[in-house]
Design an enzyme around this catalytic site. Structure first.
Site, PDB file in Angstrom:
ATOM      1  N   GLN A   1       0.629  -1.083  -0.144  1.00 12.91           N
ATOM      2  CA  GLN A   1      -0.375   0.140  -0.294  1.00 12.91           C
ATOM      3  C   GLN A   1       0.451   1.217  -0.561  1.00 12.91           C
ATOM      4  O   GLN A   1      -0.009   2.775  -0.399  1.00 12.91           O
ATOM      5  CB  GLN A   1      -0.558  -0.524   1.575  1.00 12.91           C
ATOM      6  CG  GLN A   1      -1.722  -0.886   1.080  1.00 12.91           C
ATOM      7  CD  GLN A   1      -2.529  -1.330   2.218  1.00 12.91           C
ATOM      8  OE1 GLN A   1      -2.689  -1.817   3.748  1.00 12.91           O
ATOM      9  NE2 GLN A   1      -4.196   0.219   2.325  1.00 12.91           N
TER      10      GLN A   1
ATOM     11  N   HIS B   1       0.967  -8.875   4.668  1.00 10.87           N
ATOM     12  CA  HIS B   1      -0.232  -8.064   4.450  1.00 10.87           C
ATOM     13  C   HIS B   1      -0.629  -8.185   3.287  1.00 10.87           C
ATOM     14  O   HIS B   1      -0.763  -7.283   2.576  1.00 10.87           O
ATOM     15  CB  HIS B   1       0.446  -6.857   5.051  1.00 10.87           C
ATOM     16  CG  HIS B   1      -0.831  -6.319   6.035  1.00 10.87           C
ATOM     17  ND1 HIS B   1      -0.894  -5.349   6.484  1.00 10.87           N
ATOM     18  CD2 HIS B   1      -1.559  -5.718   4.860  1.00 10.87           C
ATOM     19  CE1 HIS B   1      -1.491  -4.752   6.700  1.00 10.87           C
ATOM     20  NE2 HIS B   1      -2.760  -4.624   5.573  1.00 10.87           N
TER      21      HIS B   1
ATOM     22  N   ASN C   1      -1.551 -10.780   8.456  1.00  9.74           N
ATOM     23  CA  ASN C   1      -2.231 -10.047   9.471  1.00  9.74           C
ATOM     24  C   ASN C   1      -3.725  -9.990   8.419  1.00  9.74           C
ATOM     25  O   ASN C   1      -4.148 -10.697   7.211  1.00  9.74           O
ATOM     26  CB  ASN C   1      -2.593  -8.484   7.846  1.00  9.74           C
ATOM     27  CG  ASN C   1      -2.926  -7.213   8.306  1.00  9.74           C
ATOM     28  OD1 ASN C   1      -3.405  -6.390   9.144  1.00  9.74           O
ATOM     29  ND2 ASN C   1      -4.098  -7.160   7.456  1.00  9.74           N
ATOM     30  N   GLU C   2      -5.231 -10.128   9.865  1.00  9.92           N
ATOM     31  CA  GLU C   2      -6.302 -10.515   9.242  1.00  9.92           C
ATOM     32  C   GLU C   2      -6.398 -11.723   8.169  1.00  9.92           C
ATOM     33  O   GLU C   2      -6.941 -11.043   7.092  1.00  9.92           O
ATOM     34  CB  GLU C   2      -6.620  -9.209   8.483  1.00  9.92           C
ATOM     35  CG  GLU C   2      -6.880  -7.706   9.050  1.00  9.92           C
ATOM     36  CD  GLU C   2      -7.639  -6.370   8.812  1.00  9.92           C
ATOM     37  OE1 GLU C   2      -7.603  -6.465   7.656  1.00  9.92           O
ATOM     38  OE2 GLU C   2      -7.270  -5.958   9.303  1.00  9.92           O
TER      39      GLU C   2
ATOM     40  N   GLU D   1      -4.690  -1.066  14.412  1.00  9.31           N
ATOM     41  CA  GLU D   1      -5.351  -0.175  12.840  1.00  9.31           C
ATOM     42  C   GLU D   1      -6.328   0.024  13.685  1.00  9.31           C
ATOM     43  O   GLU D   1      -6.695  -0.443  14.290  1.00  9.31           O
ATOM     44  CB  GLU D   1      -5.373  -1.318  11.773  1.00  9.31           C
ATOM     45  CG  GLU D   1      -4.684  -1.570  10.646  1.00  9.31           C
ATOM     46  CD  GLU D   1      -4.210  -2.496   9.354  1.00  9.31           C
ATOM     47  OE1 GLU D   1      -5.763  -2.102   9.412  1.00  9.31           O
ATOM     48  OE2 GLU D   1      -3.359  -3.228   9.288  1.00  9.31           O
TER      49      GLU D   1
ATOM     50  N   SER E   1      -5.468   2.156  -0.950  1.00  6.86           N
ATOM     51  CA  SER E   1      -6.652   0.708  -0.519  1.00  6.86           C
ATOM     52  C   SER E   1      -6.603   0.178  -1.141  1.00  6.86           C
ATOM     53  O   SER E   1      -7.582   0.416  -2.752  1.00  6.86           O
ATOM     54  CB  SER E   1      -8.039   2.043   0.024  1.00  6.86           C
ATOM     55  OG  SER E   1      -8.154   1.949   0.354  1.00  6.86           O
ATOM     56  N   TRP E   2      -6.117  -0.808  -1.466  1.00  5.43           N
ATOM     57  CA  TRP E   2      -6.568  -2.470  -2.113  1.00  5.43           C
ATOM     58  C   TRP E   2      -7.745  -2.266  -2.739  1.00  5.43           C
ATOM     59  O   TRP E   2      -7.753  -1.637  -3.916  1.00  5.43           O
ATOM     60  CB  TRP E   2      -7.437  -3.630  -0.965  1.00  5.43           C
ATOM     61  CG  TRP E   2      -6.291  -3.760  -0.054  1.00  5.43           C
ATOM     62  CD1 TRP E   2      -6.268  -3.563   1.769  1.00  5.43           C
ATOM     63  CD2 TRP E   2      -5.229  -3.869  -0.089  1.00  5.43           C
ATOM     64  NE1 TRP E   2      -4.952  -3.744   1.883  1.00  5.43           N
ATOM     65  CE2 TRP E   2      -4.399  -4.244   0.975  1.00  5.43           C
ATOM     66  CE3 TRP E   2      -3.895  -4.758  -1.054  1.00  5.43           C
ATOM     67  CZ2 TRP E   2      -2.678  -4.327   1.102  1.00  5.43           C
ATOM     68  CZ3 TRP E   2      -2.517  -5.443  -1.302  1.00  5.43           C
ATOM     69  CH2 TRP E   2      -1.950  -5.184   0.760  1.00  5.43           C
TER      70      TRP E   2
ATOM     71  N   LYS F   1      -9.767   7.291  -1.103  1.00  8.48           N
ATOM     72  CA  LYS F   1      -9.722   7.054   0.619  1.00  8.48           C
ATOM     73  C   LYS F   1      -8.541   6.796   1.600  1.00  8.48           C
ATOM     74  O   LYS F   1      -7.658   6.235   1.434  1.00  8.48           O
ATOM     75  CB  LYS F   1     -10.186   5.679   0.364  1.00  8.48           C
ATOM     76  CG  LYS F   1     -11.282   5.197   1.947  1.00  8.48           C
ATOM     77  CD  LYS F   1     -11.859   3.353   2.185  1.00  8.48           C
ATOM     78  CE  LYS F   1     -12.620   3.010   3.129  1.00  8.48           C
ATOM     79  NZ  LYS F   1     -12.937   2.226   3.538  1.00  8.48           N
TER      80      LYS F   1
HETATM   81  C1  BGP Z   1      -7.247  -3.725   7.141  1.00 13.11           C
HETATM   82  C2  BGP Z   1      -6.216  -3.676   6.187  1.00 13.11           C
HETATM   83  C3  BGP Z   1      -5.010  -2.781   5.760  1.00 13.11           C
HETATM   84  C4  BGP Z   1      -6.332  -1.387   5.299  1.00 13.11           C
HETATM   85  C5  BGP Z   1      -7.120  -1.179   6.716  1.00 13.11           C
HETATM   86  C6  BGP Z   1      -8.672  -0.072   6.158  1.00 13.11           C
HETATM   87  O1  BGP Z   1      -8.505  -4.327   6.784  1.00 13.11           O
HETATM   88  O2  BGP Z   1      -5.326  -4.415   7.146  1.00 13.11           O
HETATM   89  O3  BGP Z   1      -4.425  -2.975   4.759  1.00 13.11           O
HETATM   90  O4  BGP Z   1      -6.659  -1.475   3.809  1.00 13.11           O
HETATM   91  O5  BGP Z   1      -8.052  -2.397   6.378  1.00 13.11           O
HETATM   92  O6  BGP Z   1      -9.093  -0.351   4.768  1.00 13.11           O
HETATM   93  P1  BGP Z   1      -9.437  -0.033   3.498  1.00 13.11           P
HETATM   94  O7  BGP Z   1      -8.308   0.357   3.167  1.00 13.11           O
HETATM   95  O8  BGP Z   1     -10.233  -1.315   2.940  1.00 13.11           O
HETATM   96  O9  BGP Z   1      -9.848   1.130   3.773  1.00 13.11           O
END
Ligand code: BGP
Length: 469
Positions: free
Chosen positions: A18, A115, A159-160, A374, A429-430, A436
């Site tokens: 990211q 991640h 991560n997650e 986070e 952001s993915w 965002k």
């Molecule tokens: C979490 C991830 C992050 C980040 C964040 C915000 O799930 O670990 O990498 O992206 O969310 O999410 P988004 O970028 O979809 O708003």
């Protein structure tokens, strides 16, 4: 009033793909996102925040604004471009420089091994659905521990697990873009738990100095009303998203109640969920030795029963009110008009963070320590071209309310020892791209110039003020 212990860490978080950009530089291997984004044609991962070249500038800024620790992830494919085999020395050197630079500026690196960025070669073989990836991940982790144990003392394995596979197999917002594949999501979560556990067990058996943890995305789920079927749906939804993974993390097994729910969710497919005794042994061992849980908390959801067809629309544009989440046999996320939302329909509810921490303490009294790894507000920041200022008061309010919830949790006996704001700087952001923004530091993505947001100044003041005397 916010009061936290002296050793409480105020930090910020990032992730390699990211922020780094440079996705084709210095022999980096491709990851699952590269082809997916190319085909989608919406966003490029380059140059993102150009952290690959500007890390010193960002780390220096972080230090200047009171940040004591930085969550960074290693891109597996910078070190092993094909996931395994040949090592890329340029990648190895890059991360050493980053970690040493953190120390130069008095910042403690917290380093995540995975991640959301599986190397493409491994992704094409099934990613976490392929159990062979577990051993490959272990070899990568072993190399990384050996290489950086002198400069990194805080590690995060994955991560997650749920958010990653939910994007991959439930909402389809992450590659390979499949939808409503519950068995795949549950199998891939379990396999990640095995991988995580093997890494914890390796870390402990080799006696490296430092601590190791796991980061879960935890949303708190509430029934929309008192109807029994909605309560049941909430429990199912929670088991699918939280309980299944939390049991594995802390109990070292899946409790009978959770497995009953998983069985009900999967029906006949349940027999295809593969968990071996040897895997469960690893999970059991790691549950005893885990040093910390990282909680990524952004929002809570309100749930009602849903037995019709599944339908999910991911709001990846910031058009408020466009999200739909209905998962057959699990539950539906419904509107709660009483709670404010972001433009991406994320409910702003700090009480949910408090409730989640209480739940960890009550359900899993063997937990050792929590970091909130986070938390932050995705927001369409406005840049004032006359003053070069970014007045992001809603972000300040958001962070403040959540740190208050943490302070309350600490007061009530929960061992919470750190907060990492997502994110240090604006980044990619993915599934939402670049509008965002989360950063304390604004990035003009054209020029890559950094600007200090009001939230960064506020965070600095907070860092001077929150500690118990
Ligand atoms: C979490 C991830 C992050 C980040 C964040 C915000 O799930 O670990 O990498 O992206 O969310 O999410 P988004 O970028 O979809 O708003």
């Amino acid at each position: 009033m916010i009061k936290l212990p002296k050793e409480f860490i105020l930090g910020a978080a990032t992730a390699a793909y990211q922020v780094e950009g440079a996705s084709k530089e210095d022999n980096k291997g491709r990851v699952l996102w590269d082809e997916f984004l190319e085909k989608q044609g919406r966003f490029s991962p380059d140059p993102a925040s150009d952290f690959y070249h500007r890390y010193e500038e960002d780390i220096k800024l972080a230090s200047k604004y009171g940040i004591k620790a930085l969550r960074i992830s290693i891109a597996w494919s910078r070190i092993f471009p094909s996931g395994t085999g040949e090592i890329n020395q340029l990648g190895v050197n890059y991360y050493r420089n980053v970690f040493e630079t953190c120390h130069k500026y008095g910042i403690e690196p917290f380093v995540t091994l995975h991640h959301f960025d599986t190397p493409e070669t491994l992704f094409k073989k099934g990613d976490w659905l392929n159990k062979d990836q577990i051993e490959t991940f272990k070899n990568y982790a072993a190399f990384v521990f050996d290489t950086y144990h002198d400069v990194v003392k805080n590690w995060i394995t994955i991560n997650e697990p749920i958010a990653y596979v939910q994007g991959q197999y439930i909402s389809g917002a992450f590659p390979p873009g499949e939808k409503y594949q519950k068995l795949k999501a549950l199998q891939a979560q379990h396999n990640q738990m095995v991988a995580h556990s093997k890494i914890v067990n390796l870390f402990k058996s080799r006696g490296y100095e430092g601590e190791i943890g796991l980061v879960h995305a935890l949303l708190q789920f509430y029934s929309i009303d008192d109807k029994e079927d909605n309560h049941l749906a909430t429990y199912r939804h929670d088991t699918f998203m939280n309980g299944y993974m939390l049991d594995a993390t802390f109990l070292g097994t899946y409790s009978k109640e959770k497995l009953n729910v998983i069985q009900a969710i999967l029906g006949d497919e349940y027999q295809d969920l593969i968990m071996t005794d040897a895997e469960m042994e690893e999970i059991k061992q790691a549950a005893q030795d885990l040093d910390f849980l990282g909680i990524n908390y952004y929002q809570s959801n309100w749930i009602k029963h849903h037995d019709e067809e599944s339908l999910i629309h991911h709001n990846g544009t910031g058009d408020k009110g466009t999200s739909i989440f209905r998962l057959k046999g699990i539950g539906e996320v419904v509107k709660n008009e009483a709670i404010p939302t972001t433009d991406w329909d994320w409910y702003i509810y700090p009480q949910g963070l408090y409730d989640m921490m209480q739940r960890i303490k009550e359900d899993y009294p063997n937990y050792k320590k929590i970091y909130v790894t986070e938390n932050g507000l995705g927001y369409k920041d406005e840049f004032n071209a006359e003053t070069n200022e970014i007045d992001d008061q809603p972000r300040i309010d958001y962070i403040k309310q959540h740190i208050e919830a943490i302070s309350d949790a600490y007061r009530d006996g929960i061992n919470v020892k750190g907060y990492f704001v997502w994110s240090l700087q604006d980044m990619f952001s993915w599934s939402n791209g670049y509008n965002k923004r989360y950063g304390l530091f604004y990035i003009d993505f054209e020029t890559q110039k950094r600007y200090v947001k009001h939230s960064a100044k506020w965070y600095k003041a907070l860092s001077d003020d929150i500690y118990e005397s």
